[in-house]
Design a protein around this motif. Structure first.
Motif: not given
Length: 250
Positions: A1-9, A96-100, A215-228
């Motif tokens: 598996m591969y992991f690409h770390y990037t911004s939500i944008e 940001g997020v990590c795309i697996e 999709i893993t949301i980053g350490p500083q991303v608010p939890m409400q983004n899990l659902k959105s």
């Protein structure tokens, strides 16, 4: 598996456009990108032939790298999951997020996967295993005199240099997909964009969103983004579940 770390944008744009940007290796975070091949060859070839019998070869390699490195467009990922150094390097303070994803995510078959080499001995073996890269000046002249000889030599050069990275970047455990642009023309689909180092080339390359695993949301991303983000993926037919990073990062 591969992991690409990037911004939500960037995630937003990847999903909507179903493409990722392949950017020029000449503008990567390693300022010596591509030229590590020369460093290894300057140690390997003189030991085999002596300095006088490989100087022209080394000069040609420098010229070839300078010419072709900007035409190597790459998309990078890591083999490290939820890694604190990756969050720090490729997202803004973990926002940001990590795309697996798995193999097949990059849809363009012209893009070749390359696992980066950092250790000198691994690089030396890669050169020794390639007959066209361990040539003396005389042998190289004979190769270049043959039909398609120059094309064959440049192909070997490119296939090797895109894998070589400085040992200081080894903790990143990088895997990259590389697309070689044939040139910069209106029909080449290569575009330009501002970059912190200047004006770089890139190309949008199609991806298969059904190869996204999570999709893993980053350490500083608010939890409400899990659902959105989960809703966003569902609406746009992107597979993969959404989870929260376990890393603690301020």
């Amino acid at each position: 598996m591969y992991f690409h770390y990037t911004s939500i944008e960037a995630l937003f744009n990847i999903v909507l456009s179903r493409t990722v940007w392949f950017s020029s290796l000449a503008f990567m975070n390693d300022e010596k990108e591509g030229f590590d091949l020369h460093s290894v060859l300057t140690e390997v070839l003189p030991l085999k032939y002596g300095t006088d019998r490989c100087q022209n070869t080394l000069n040609l390699i420098d010229q070839s790298i300078a010419t072709h490195i900007r035409l190597q467009l790459a998309f990078s990922a890591s083999t490290l999951k939820d890694d604190i150094s990756q969050w720090r390097a490729y997202t803004q303070l973990g926002q940001g997020v990590c795309i697996e994803f798995e193999d097949g995510f990059i849809a363009n078959r012209s893009a070749k996967k390359a696992e980066c080499l950092y250790d000198f001995e691994e690089k030396r073996r890669a050169i020794i295993e390639d007959d066209d890269l361990k040539l003396s000046d005389d042998s190289l002249n004979k190769l270049l005199a043959k039909p398609e000889g120059s094309k064959k030599y440049i192909s070997s050069l490119i296939n090797t240099l895109v894998k070589f990275k400085s040992p200081s970047f080894e903790p990143e455990k990088e895997v990259r997909w590389v697309y070689t642009a044939s040139g910069i023309t209106k029909s080449s689909q290569v575009k330009f964009r501002p970059h912190r180092l200047g004006l770089t080339t890139y190309r949008a390359v199609a991806v298969n969103l059904d190869k996204v695993l999570s999709i893993t949301i980053g350490p500083q991303v608010p939890m409400q983004n899990l659902k959105s983000i989960e809703d966003f993926l569902i609406i746009n037919d992107c597979s993969g579940f959404v989870t929260k990073s376990n890393v603690s990062l301020r």
